[in-house]
Write a protein that holds these residues in place. Structure first.
Motif, short mmCIF file in Angstrom:
data_model
loop_
_atom_site.label_atom_id
_atom_site.label_comp_id
_atom_site.label_asym_id
_atom_site.label_seq_id
_atom_site.Cartn_x
_atom_site.Cartn_y
_atom_site.Cartn_z
N ALA A 1 0.84 -1.17 0.08
CA ALA A 1 -0.03 -0.22 0.14
C ALA A 1 0.93 1.27 -0.20
N GLY A 2 0.29 2.37 -0.40
CA GLY A 2 0.82 3.72 -0.38
C GLY A 2 0.17 4.46 -1.32
N PHE A 3 0.72 5.75 -1.31
CA PHE A 3 0.26 6.60 -2.41
C PHE A 3 1.22 6.80 -3.68
N TYR A 4 0.77 6.62 -4.80
CA TYR A 4 1.58 6.26 -5.84
C TYR A 4 1.56 7.40 -7.16
N VAL A 5 2.56 8.13 -7.24
CA VAL A 5 2.21 9.55 -8.09
C VAL A 5 2.72 9.30 -9.20
N CYS A 6 2.11 9.81 -10.55
CA CYS A 6 2.52 9.66 -11.92
C CYS A 6 3.72 10.52 -12.24
N GLU A 7 4.20 10.48 -13.53
CA GLU A 7 5.20 11.32 -13.94
C GLU A 7 4.87 12.82 -13.99
N MET A 8 5.76 13.47 -13.85
CA MET A 8 5.47 15.02 -13.82
C MET A 8 4.87 15.26 -14.95
N ILE A 9 3.69 16.24 -14.86
CA ILE A 9 3.01 16.87 -16.00
C ILE A 9 3.22 18.25 -15.91
N THR A 10 3.45 19.09 -16.98
CA THR A 10 3.70 20.47 -17.12
C THR A 10 2.25 21.05 -17.22
N SER A 11 2.04 22.31 -16.44
CA SER A 11 0.92 23.13 -16.59
C SER A 11 0.49 23.44 -17.85
N GLY B 1 1.33 22.26 -20.74
CA GLY B 1 0.97 21.24 -21.65
C GLY B 1 -0.44 20.69 -21.26
N LEU B 2 -0.97 20.89 -20.17
CA LEU B 2 -2.22 20.26 -19.61
C LEU B 2 -3.17 21.44 -20.19
N VAL B 3 -2.90 22.77 -20.14
CA VAL B 3 -3.77 23.82 -20.50
C VAL B 3 -4.00 23.58 -21.93
N GLU B 4 -2.72 23.64 -22.69
CA GLU B 4 -2.93 23.50 -24.27
C GLU B 4 -3.38 22.55 -24.79
N ARG B 5 -3.69 21.36 -23.75
CA ARG B 5 -4.15 20.06 -24.27
C ARG B 5 -3.20 19.16 -25.21
N ASN B 6 -2.00 19.33 -25.00
CA ASN B 6 -0.91 18.80 -25.68
C ASN B 6 -1.02 17.36 -25.85
N PRO B 7 -1.03 16.60 -26.84
CA PRO B 7 -1.25 15.12 -26.94
C PRO B 7 -0.41 14.28 -26.13
N ALA C 1 -1.13 32.02 -13.11
CA ALA C 1 -2.11 31.85 -13.80
C ALA C 1 -2.17 30.44 -14.51
N THR C 2 -1.23 29.94 -15.09
CA THR C 2 -1.14 28.66 -15.88
C THR C 2 -1.42 27.45 -14.83
N VAL C 3 -0.84 27.41 -13.89
CA VAL C 3 -0.98 26.63 -12.65
C VAL C 3 -2.36 26.44 -12.31
N GLY C 4 -3.09 27.69 -11.98
CA GLY C 4 -4.49 27.79 -11.56
C GLY C 4 -5.28 27.20 -12.65
N LEU D 1 7.74 28.67 -21.83
CA LEU D 1 7.51 28.62 -23.45
C LEU D 1 7.92 27.21 -23.84
N GLU D 2 8.94 26.77 -23.29
CA GLU D 2 9.76 25.37 -23.67
C GLU D 2 8.92 24.25 -23.10
N TYR D 3 8.06 24.37 -22.36
CA TYR D 3 7.42 23.37 -21.55
C TYR D 3 6.06 22.94 -22.16
N SER D 4 5.75 23.15 -23.48
CA SER D 4 4.31 22.88 -23.86
C SER D 4 4.03 21.45 -24.15
N GLY D 5 5.04 20.49 -23.77
CA GLY D 5 4.89 19.08 -23.78
C GLY D 5 4.72 18.34 -22.36
N GLY D 6 4.66 17.19 -22.35
CA GLY D 6 4.66 16.60 -21.03
C GLY D 6 5.86 16.74 -20.35
#
Length: 383
Positions: free
Chosen positions: A48-58, A60-66, A91-94, A378-383
């Motif tokens: 058991a534990g909390f299992y965290v996924c790989e880091m996601i950029t805010s 990339g998420l806002v831009e719905r990067n594939p 603003a982007t993180v929010g 600017l350079e972090y529009s991907g995952g």
């Protein structure tokens, strides 16, 4: 300090992160290219534990990067779904956290303020960011304010270097902003993964924050004994495990037993390690497809076989394996009765050397400057 042994007895309370409780106070640290759904499932099968996924950029998420969208993947039975988010612009993180809440993309958001790699710190992100206290506060508050019922946690380091320590101020700011927990990797960004973690700084952070706010310790947890020692020495409420589980996902079973006060499980034989490695390859194939999955498992093989007497030619061939049938043939040639070696214990994964932290120009001039570095995301529009 890391590496101290302790009796395997229960020493910690269950870990509560928002509405989510786990009797084993352990978190799997997000690791790029490692903590995908396949590896997380393999670890969850052990304990058991909390299992965290790989880091996601805010961004990339806002831009719905594939690529970002593909990385936000959880098993149907994975709960809570823990996602780590990186960002430099409040603003982007929010907006990213609001999208997570409205889209039911995750149950828990962890903010990354611990990454020491130059491509992140030169933009003011990761472990560089808490030095800018007002910007850090704006980001954390933006996340908490947009999260709804989703708990937000923060992971950070001691500071940029020993002359620029930030964890105590950052911890207090995060607590005031309403986070559900704070985790500290007890190294500076300048240390990267070298040397030893300074567990005394975890104690200082625990003492500085409200008792009801969980403080988690990270750094040099390579065994269940290390985890219990950290909790006993620092008073922290749980541990975050990263490199220690590379090639040994059964560590989570050891941790579950240790925190429950049960005897330590018998270490696996080489045959049992081979079964786990085969399971890992299968799960990666289910997630990525068979070709990409078998290529991805290659990087794990040296970790799995660390310390075992396995010939160099067999290791070489395993590192070039092309499919599951070939993997099965090679694993069948191993000495399955070989006992787990003492040489397999201790540090694993990247260590490297300390180095200068690459920062934006004039970054250290004013810690109260709340402005976002120009072009920070600017350079972090991907995952």
């Amino acid at each position: 300090m890391g590496g101290v042994t302790a009796p395997l007895t229960a020493v910690a309370r269950p870990l509560q992160i928002g509405p989510y409780r786990c009797d084993t106070p352990v978190v799997l640290a997000p690791m790029a290219g490692i903590t995908n759904p396949g590896f997380r499932r393999l670890c969850r099968e052990q304990g058991a534990g909390f299992y965290v996924c790989e880091m996601i950029t805010s961004r990339g998420l806002v831009e719905r990067n594939p690529l970002t969208s593909r990385m936000i993947a959880f098993d149907a039975d994975e709960h809570p779904r823990s996602l780590q988010l990186y960002g430099v612009d409040p603003a982007t993180v929010g907006a990213a956290v609001r999208a997570i809440a409205e889209g039911d993309l995750a149950d828990h958001v962890d903010l990354n303020f611990g990454c020491p790699v130059p491509k992140v710190t030169r933009r003011g992100g990761g472990a560089a960011l808490p030095y800018k206290r007002r910007l850090f506060e704006r980001i954390v508050r933006a996340a908490v304010d947009n999260a709804g019922q989703i708990p937000v946690t923060v992971k950070m380091r001691i500071g940029i270097d020993h002359e620029h320590r930030t964890h105590l101020d950052a911890g207090r700011i995060a607590a005031d902003a309403g986070v559900a927990a704070v985790a500290l990797h007890a190294r500076t960004a300048a240390q990267r993964y070298s040397g030893t973690a300074d567990w005394s700084e975890i104690s200082r952070l625990r003492d500085a924050l409200p008792a009801e706010l969980p403080v988690l310790g990270n750094g040099d947890i390579f065994s269940a004994a290390d985890a219990l020692a950290m909790v006993a020495e620092t008073g922290c409420d749980g541990v975050v495990v990263g490199r220690g589980c590379l090639g040994r996902p059964w560590l989570f079973g050891d941790l579950e037993a240790a925190f429950a006060g049960r005897p330590a499980p018998t270490p696996p034989t080489l045959g049992q390690v081979a079964v786990t490695l085969r399971r890992h390859a299968e799960l990666l194939g289910d997630h990525m497809g068979p070709d990409k999955g078998i290529r991805d498992v290659r990087k794990h093989i040296a970790w799995y076989l660390k310390g075992f007497a396995v010939g160099s030619e067999t290791r070489r061939r395993l590192g070039l394996v092309e499919n599951l049938d070939e993997l099965d043939e090679l694993l069948a040639t191993l000495d399955h009765e070989q006992e787990f070696p003492a040489e397999a214990e201790g540090p694993r994964g990247r260590q490297g050397s300390p180095g200068r932290v690459v920062l934006p120009e004039r970054w250290l001039d004013d810690p109260d400057d709340p402005s976002v570095p120009f072009g920070a995301e600017l350079e972090y529009s991907g995952g």
